[in-house]
Each structure stands twice: as structure tokens, then as C-alpha cells.
Design a protein around this motif. Structure first.
Motif, PDB file in Angstrom:
ATOM      1  N   PHE A  39       0.833  -1.198   0.000  1.00 21.45           N
ATOM      2  CA  PHE A  39       0.000   0.000   0.000  1.00 21.45           C
ATOM      3  C   PHE A  39       0.869   1.249   0.000  1.00 21.45           C
ATOM      4  CE2 PHE A  39      -2.840  -3.183   1.799  1.00 21.45           C
ATOM      5  CZ  PHE A  39      -4.050  -2.896   1.193  1.00 21.45           C
ATOM      6  N   ALA A  40       0.315   2.325  -0.526  1.00 20.69           N
ATOM      7  CA  ALA A  40       0.964   3.634  -0.459  1.00 20.69           C
ATOM      8  C   ALA A  40      -0.087   4.702  -0.674  1.00 20.69           C
ATOM      9  CB  ALA A  40       2.087   3.759  -1.494  1.00 20.69           C
ATOM     10  N   ILE A  41       0.341   5.946  -0.496  1.00 18.03           N
ATOM     11  CA  ILE A  41      -0.522   7.103  -0.673  1.00 18.03           C
ATOM     12  C   ILE A  41       0.027   7.963  -1.798  1.00 18.03           C
ATOM     13  CG2 ILE A  41      -1.156   9.319   0.396  1.00 18.03           C
ATOM     14  CD1 ILE A  41      -2.891   7.038   1.378  1.00 18.03           C
ATOM     15  N   VAL A  42      -0.873   8.498  -2.625  1.00 19.43           N
ATOM     16  CA  VAL A  42      -0.504   9.506  -3.610  1.00 19.43           C
ATOM     17  C   VAL A  42      -1.024  10.847  -3.113  1.00 19.43           C
ATOM     18  CG1 VAL A  42      -0.607  10.229  -6.019  1.00 19.43           C
ATOM     19  CG2 VAL A  42      -0.747   7.804  -5.441  1.00 19.43           C
ATOM     20  N   THR A  43      -0.132  11.821  -2.969  1.00 22.45           N
ATOM     21  CA  THR A  43      -0.528  13.148  -2.508  1.00 22.45           C
ATOM     22  C   THR A  43      -1.080  13.966  -3.676  1.00 22.45           C
ATOM     23  OG1 THR A  43       1.668  14.075  -2.900  1.00 22.45           O
ATOM     24  CG2 THR A  43       1.255  13.092  -0.741  1.00 22.45           C
ATOM     25  N   ALA A  44      -1.644  15.123  -3.363  1.00 23.55           N
ATOM     26  CA  ALA A  44      -2.253  15.982  -4.382  1.00 23.55           C
ATOM     27  C   ALA A  44      -1.245  16.426  -5.432  1.00 23.55           C
ATOM     28  CB  ALA A  44      -2.901  17.199  -3.721  1.00 23.55           C
ATOM     29  N   ASP A  45       0.039  16.523  -5.045  1.00 24.75           N
ATOM     30  CA  ASP A  45       1.065  16.937  -6.008  1.00 24.75           C
ATOM     31  C   ASP A  45       1.761  15.744  -6.666  1.00 24.75           C
ATOM     32  OD1 ASP A  45       2.441  16.070  -3.797  1.00 24.75           O
ATOM     33  OD2 ASP A  45       3.678  17.865  -3.573  1.00 24.75           O
ATOM     34  N   GLY A  46       1.187  14.532  -6.526  1.00 24.09           N
ATOM     35  CA  GLY A  46       1.667  13.379  -7.270  1.00 24.09           C
ATOM     36  C   GLY A  46       2.763  12.568  -6.621  1.00 24.09           C
ATOM     37  N   LYS A  47       3.153  12.894  -5.388  1.00 29.09           N
ATOM     38  CA  LYS A  47       4.177  12.112  -4.711  1.00 29.09           C
ATOM     39  C   LYS A  47       3.586  10.816  -4.161  1.00 29.09           C
ATOM     40  CE  LYS A  47       7.187  15.920  -3.254  1.00 29.09           C
ATOM     41  NZ  LYS A  47       7.740  16.656  -2.083  1.00 29.09           N
ATOM     42  N   ILE A  48       4.348   9.749  -4.269  1.00 29.12           N
ATOM     43  CA  ILE A  48       3.960   8.459  -3.693  1.00 29.12           C
ATOM     44  C   ILE A  48       4.707   8.318  -2.374  1.00 29.12           C
ATOM     45  CG2 ILE A  48       3.959   5.957  -4.002  1.00 29.12           C
ATOM     46  CD1 ILE A  48       3.873   6.418  -7.003  1.00 29.12           C
ATOM     47  N   ILE A  49       3.967   8.207  -1.280  1.00 29.96           N
ATOM     48  CA  ILE A  49       4.580   8.234   0.046  1.00 29.96           C
ATOM     49  C   ILE A  49       4.057   7.084   0.904  1.00 29.96           C
ATOM     50  CG2 ILE A  49       4.853  10.750  -0.050  1.00 29.96           C
ATOM     51  CD1 ILE A  49       2.455  10.921   1.950  1.00 29.96           C
ATOM     52  N   LYS A  50       4.769   6.866   2.002  1.00 34.31           N
ATOM     53  CA  LYS A  50       4.354   5.937   3.062  1.00 34.31           C
ATOM     54  C   LYS A  50       4.058   4.528   2.537  1.00 34.31           C
ATOM     55  CE  LYS A  50       2.656   9.558   6.172  1.00 34.31           C
ATOM     56  NZ  LYS A  50       3.772   9.402   7.118  1.00 34.31           N
ATOM     57  N   ALA A  51       4.933   4.002   1.691  1.00 33.62           N
ATOM     58  CA  ALA A  51       4.763   2.637   1.193  1.00 33.62           C
ATOM     59  C   ALA A  51       4.979   1.633   2.321  1.00 33.62           C
ATOM     60  CB  ALA A  51       5.746   2.364   0.058  1.00 33.62           C
ATOM     61  N   ARG A  52       4.127   0.638   2.363  1.00 35.17           N
ATOM     62  CA  ARG A  52       4.236  -0.399   3.392  1.00 35.17           C
ATOM     63  C   ARG A  52       3.721  -1.711   2.818  1.00 35.17           C
ATOM     64  NH1 ARG A  52       0.714  -0.895   8.980  1.00 35.17           N
ATOM     65  NH2 ARG A  52       1.752  -2.753   9.797  1.00 35.17           N
ATOM     66  N   THR A  53       4.370  -2.809   3.177  1.00 32.51           N
ATOM     67  CA  THR A  53       3.985  -4.133   2.707  1.00 32.51           C
ATOM     68  C   THR A  53       3.351  -4.926   3.842  1.00 32.51           C
ATOM     69  OG1 THR A  53       5.758  -4.170   1.066  1.00 32.51           O
ATOM     70  CG2 THR A  53       4.807  -6.284   1.682  1.00 32.51           C
ATOM     71  N   LEU A  54       2.179  -5.491   3.574  1.00 37.32           N
ATOM     72  CA  LEU A  54       1.464  -6.326   4.535  1.00 37.32           C
ATOM     73  C   LEU A  54       1.340  -7.743   3.974  1.00 37.32           C
ATOM     74  CD1 LEU A  54      -1.505  -3.924   5.481  1.00 37.32           C
ATOM     75  CD2 LEU A  54       0.762  -4.065   6.532  1.00 37.32           C
ATOM     76  N   ALA A  55       1.300  -8.717   4.852  1.00 37.98           N
ATOM     77  CA  ALA A  55       1.107 -10.111   4.434  1.00 37.98           C
ATOM     78  C   ALA A  55      -0.384 -10.369   4.229  1.00 37.98           C
ATOM     79  CB  ALA A  55       1.663 -11.069   5.480  1.00 37.98           C
ATOM     80  N   CYS A  56      -0.758 -10.823   3.045  1.00 39.44           N
ATOM     81  CA  CYS A  56      -2.177 -11.069   2.758  1.00 39.44           C
ATOM     82  C   CYS A  56      -2.796 -12.050   3.749  1.00 39.44           C
ATOM     83  CB  CYS A  56      -2.332 -11.601   1.337  1.00 39.44           C
ATOM     84  SG  CYS A  56      -1.901 -10.422   0.041  1.00 39.44           S
ATOM     85  N   ALA A  57      -2.019 -13.048   4.180  1.00 46.73           N
ATOM     86  CA  ALA A  57      -2.551 -14.080   5.072  1.00 46.73           C
ATOM     87  C   ALA A  57      -2.985 -13.525   6.424  1.00 46.73           C
ATOM     88  CB  ALA A  57      -1.501 -15.171   5.277  1.00 46.73           C
ATOM     89  N   ASP A  58      -2.537 -12.312   6.767  1.00 49.72           N
ATOM     90  CA  ASP A  58      -2.891 -11.723   8.053  1.00 49.72           C
ATOM     91  C   ASP A  58      -4.238 -11.007   8.038  1.00 49.72           C
ATOM     92  OD1 ASP A  58      -0.498 -12.623   9.052  1.00 49.72           O
ATOM     93  OD2 ASP A  58       0.537 -10.699   8.847  1.00 49.72           O
ATOM     94  N   TYR A  59      -4.889 -10.949   6.871  1.00 53.85           N
ATOM     95  CA  TYR A  59      -6.122 -10.162   6.745  1.00 53.85           C
ATOM     96  C   TYR A  59      -7.171 -10.953   5.978  1.00 53.85           C
ATOM     97  CZ  TYR A  59      -2.787  -6.628   8.120  1.00 53.85           C
ATOM     98  OH  TYR A  59      -1.814  -5.943   8.803  1.00 53.85           O
ATOM     99  N   ARG A  60      -8.433 -10.709   6.293  1.00 53.72           N
ATOM    100  CA  ARG A  60      -9.501 -11.496   5.691  1.00 53.72           C
ATOM    101  C   ARG A  60      -9.885 -11.018   4.288  1.00 53.72           C
ATOM    102  NH1 ARG A  60     -11.965  -8.820  10.040  1.00 53.72           N
ATOM    103  NH2 ARG A  60     -13.407  -7.130   9.450  1.00 53.72           N
ATOM    104  N   ASP A  61      -9.586  -9.753   3.971  1.00 54.59           N
ATOM    105  CA  ASP A  61      -9.924  -9.215   2.658  1.00 54.59           C
ATOM    106  C   ASP A  61      -9.170  -7.902   2.456  1.00 54.59           C
ATOM    107  OD1 ASP A  61     -11.358  -7.130   4.020  1.00 54.59           O
ATOM    108  OD2 ASP A  61     -13.174  -8.344   4.038  1.00 54.59           O
ATOM    109  N   PRO A  62      -9.214  -7.341   1.247  1.00 55.20           N
ATOM    110  CA  PRO A  62      -8.442  -6.112   0.991  1.00 55.20           C
ATOM    111  C   PRO A  62      -8.916  -4.911   1.798  1.00 55.20           C
ATOM    112  CG  PRO A  62      -9.807  -6.682  -0.905  1.00 55.20           C
ATOM    113  CD  PRO A  62      -9.835  -7.857   0.013  1.00 55.20           C
ATOM    114  N   ALA A  63     -10.197  -4.826   2.104  1.00 59.13           N
ATOM    115  CA  ALA A  63     -10.686  -3.698   2.901  1.00 59.13           C
ATOM    116  C   ALA A  63     -10.073  -3.728   4.298  1.00 59.13           C
ATOM    117  CB  ALA A  63     -12.211  -3.731   2.986  1.00 59.13           C
ATOM    118  N   HIS A  64     -10.021  -4.915   4.892  1.00 59.92           N
ATOM    119  CA  HIS A  64      -9.428  -5.071   6.214  1.00 59.92           C
ATOM    120  C   HIS A  64      -7.952  -4.690   6.181  1.00 59.92           C
ATOM    121  CE1 HIS A  64      -8.257  -8.007   9.689  1.00 59.92           C
ATOM    122  NE2 HIS A  64      -8.494  -6.796  10.155  1.00 59.92           N
TER     123      HIS A  64
END
Length: 338
Positions: A39-64
């Protein structure tokens, strides 16, 4: 094919200031495969920030998983998002091919309180990143660098086998939403035929993804061991690669050699099918980690081994993508231009 990209370098960059972000400033992007969700965030000026990797097996679905990411990053709720998934994405109900997630895009949009949710294939996102990648994040293997806009393809083994491409269209690029990794596998020679027959006995039909992926590398190693009358060990793909590159396990070494050779054949077939004279780009979680081992493999030999069309394919360059999180860049580009 390098040009300016959303974000600053070859992957998402952390913002250089501590300004307070508001909901209107933010777009949420994600690259979700069989194993990890980035996951990451795109700011209003187009910067991609705060990238983080999560293990899919730790969550029941993408919303979670998305909610956990936003809470952990201390971010407000975004208004829009683009999620890139390693599976078909054309219906409301989406079933991940290589993990257990089975969800509704409409329900996910509602759960996250989004005004807009775009869901695309992960390798379509990777293809969309290509015009934004700097030359420093590409390692060329063979062929001649092309000038001008020509069709390009992208393939990549990871948990599965991703396939996509870009076609020049009205001054821009048209991405391909493809499941080409599930095309049938083509082999060459007696040894590869023996391995294919062994895999057919286990799987029935053998797609390219059954071999050209992390689990596929394991299947190759196990088949080679059994064909040679040896009991295979329970080895993860990374362990097979490590033993192969250290040259202390013959079955691992042969498995990796055949893996690279078959990927060359597959990529060359795709280049012919697509007319990808602009190049074939190689991503995914496996090949960029191999470095010179991949360069010295039979990949390029098999890529060019196309009989009467060998000279056509020989001119096509291949590039290993070494950028961090390039599919996030593609997801950001999709939000901006779709």
C-alpha cells in the motif's frame, strides 16, 4: 522508454516535509499479489509516500488490510483508490488466484468509504509504470534499444506469472488486461518433455504459471529430483535459488537453469504474438533478485530461438525491472489518467 514519473525515484518516496495531510489530499494505491499487499498514498502533487507491505494471510480481505494500513500510518480516510490485483478483475466479485481472498468491489468501496475505487490487474499496473521508469531502474539483456513508440510487453514470475503490455494509442499508451500466464506451457527437448509429462501426471493441464512462478520453481525442483530417483526436500523458492547459485545442489541448479530457459521461450513467444518490437520488460519477485545469474542463463538464447523469425526476435531488447514497487507507480498513473 524512460520519462518523468509520479514520485521521485525508482520507487515510492517518502515526503520530504511533515505537512498535515487531509482527506482531499490523498489517494490510496495498492499492489496486491498472492503473498503480499503493498500500500501507499498519492498526494495531491503526485508524490507516492508511506509505502508499506502487509502479508495477505494476516487479513480477511483487501478492505481489512487497507484499513489496517491507514490506521498504522496515521492517515485520514482517502476519497479515491486504485488497487491492482494478481487475478482477473473485470467482474464485481473478485477471487484471488493465489490466495483465499474472495470479495466484492462494490462492498470494498463501501467498507472504505470511497467515492471512487478502481480495480485493475497487477501487471496492467506494472505496464502503466513503464513510461515513468528511469533508465537506471532497467537492466538490458540483449537486443537493440528502440527509438519511438512501439508495442512493449511485460512478464514476471512471482507467486504467479503476470503478463501485460502497452500499445501506442492516440499519443499515449493503451494497457492490456491479460491473463496470459495461464496459457499452455511449451517445452523443448527430451529432458523438458519428461518434466512436463511428470507435471501433467500431477496437475493435468500444465499452464506456464505452473512452472514459471515461485511454486513452479518448487515443482520443477521436485520433478527433477523424482525423475533422478532422489527424494526432494521441502525447499522454499528462495532456498532453491540459494542452493542453485552456490552450486551445491544439482537438482536446484538444473531447476533454476530450466526455469530461466522456459521463461525465455515464453517471453519470446509473447514478443512474437504482441509484435513487441519496443521490448519485453521482466518484473515480478524472482528475476530481479537473480542479477548476473539470470543474465548468464539460457534466457536470451531461448528468447531468440524462434526458427525463421529468430532474426526478428533478436533485435527486440529485454529489460529486467529493478525499481522498487513499480506497480504502485502504475496504479497512480491509472488514477490520474483513467
Amino acid at each position: 522508454m524512460a520519462s518523468k514519473k509520479p514520485g521521485s525515484k525508482s520507487g515510492p518516496a517518502e515526503a520530504s516535509d511533515d505537512k498535515v495531510l487531509t482527506t482531499g489530499d490523498l489517494s490510496l494505491i495498492a499492489d496486491i499479489g498472492g503473498t503480499n499487499a503493498r500500500f501507499a498514498i498519492v498526494t495531491a502533487d503526485g508524490k507516492i509516500i508511506k509505502a508499506r507491505t502487509l502479508a495477505c494471510a494476516d487479513y480477511r480481505d483487501p478492505a481489512h488490510a487497507a484499513q489496517s494500513y491507514l490506521e498504522g500510518a496515521g492517515l485520514p480516510q482517502p476519497r479515491e483508490a486504485c488497487f491492482a490485483f494478481a487475478c482477473p478483475t473485470h467482474e464485481d466479485r473478485i477471487r484471488m488466484t493465489n490466495n483465499g481472498w474472495d470479495f466484492s468491489r462494490a462492498r470494498t468501496k463501501e467498507q472504505l468509504g470511497l467515492q471512487r475505487l478502481e480495480i485493475i490487474n497487477d501487471f496492467m499496473a506494472l505496464a502503466l509504470s513503464l513510461p515513468h521508469l528511469p533508465a537506471s531502474s532497467l537492466r538490458q539483456i540483449g537486443g537493440v534499444r528502440q527509438v519511438g513508440k512501439l508495442p512493449v510487453g511485460v512478464v514476471g514470475p512471482g507467486t504467479g506469472l503476470g503478463v501485460s503490455g502497452l500499445i501506442p494509442h492516440k499519443g499515449g499508451w493503451l494497457p492490456l488486461d491479460s491473463e496470459g500466464g495461464h496459457a499452455s506451457l511449451a517445452v523443448s527437448g527430451r529432458r523438458e518433455t519428461s518434466i512436463l509429462l511428470h507435471l501433467e501426471h500431477h496437475y493435468g493441464r500444465v499452464s506456464a504459471e505452473r512452472v514459471l512462478s515461485g511454486p513452479g520453481l518448487q515443482a520443477l525442483y521436485q520433478s527433477i529430483s523424482l525423475l533422478d530417483g532422489k527424494a526432494p526436500q521441502e525447499l522454499a523458492p528462495a532456498e532453491i535459488v540459494a542452493r542453485a547459485t552456490a552450486d551445491d545442489d544439482e537438482a536446484c541448479r538444473e531447476a533454476l537453469e530450466i526455469f530461466c530457459a522456459l521463461l525465455g521461450s515464453f517471453a519470446g513467444d509473447f514478443a512474437l504474438t504482441l509484435g513487441a518490437r519496443g521490448g519485453i520488460y521482466i518484473g515480478g519477485g524472482i528475476i530481479p533478485q537473480l542479477g548476473e545469474v539470470f543474465t548468464a542463463s539460457d534466457f536470451r538464447k531461448r528468447f531468440e530461438d524462434k526458427g525463421r523469425l529468430s532474426s526478428y526476435v533478436a533485435a527486440i531488447p529485454c529489460y529486467v525491472i529493478t525499481a522498487d514497487y513499480p506497480a504502485l507507480t502504475g496504479a497512480a498513473a491509472y488514477l490520474q489518467h483513467s
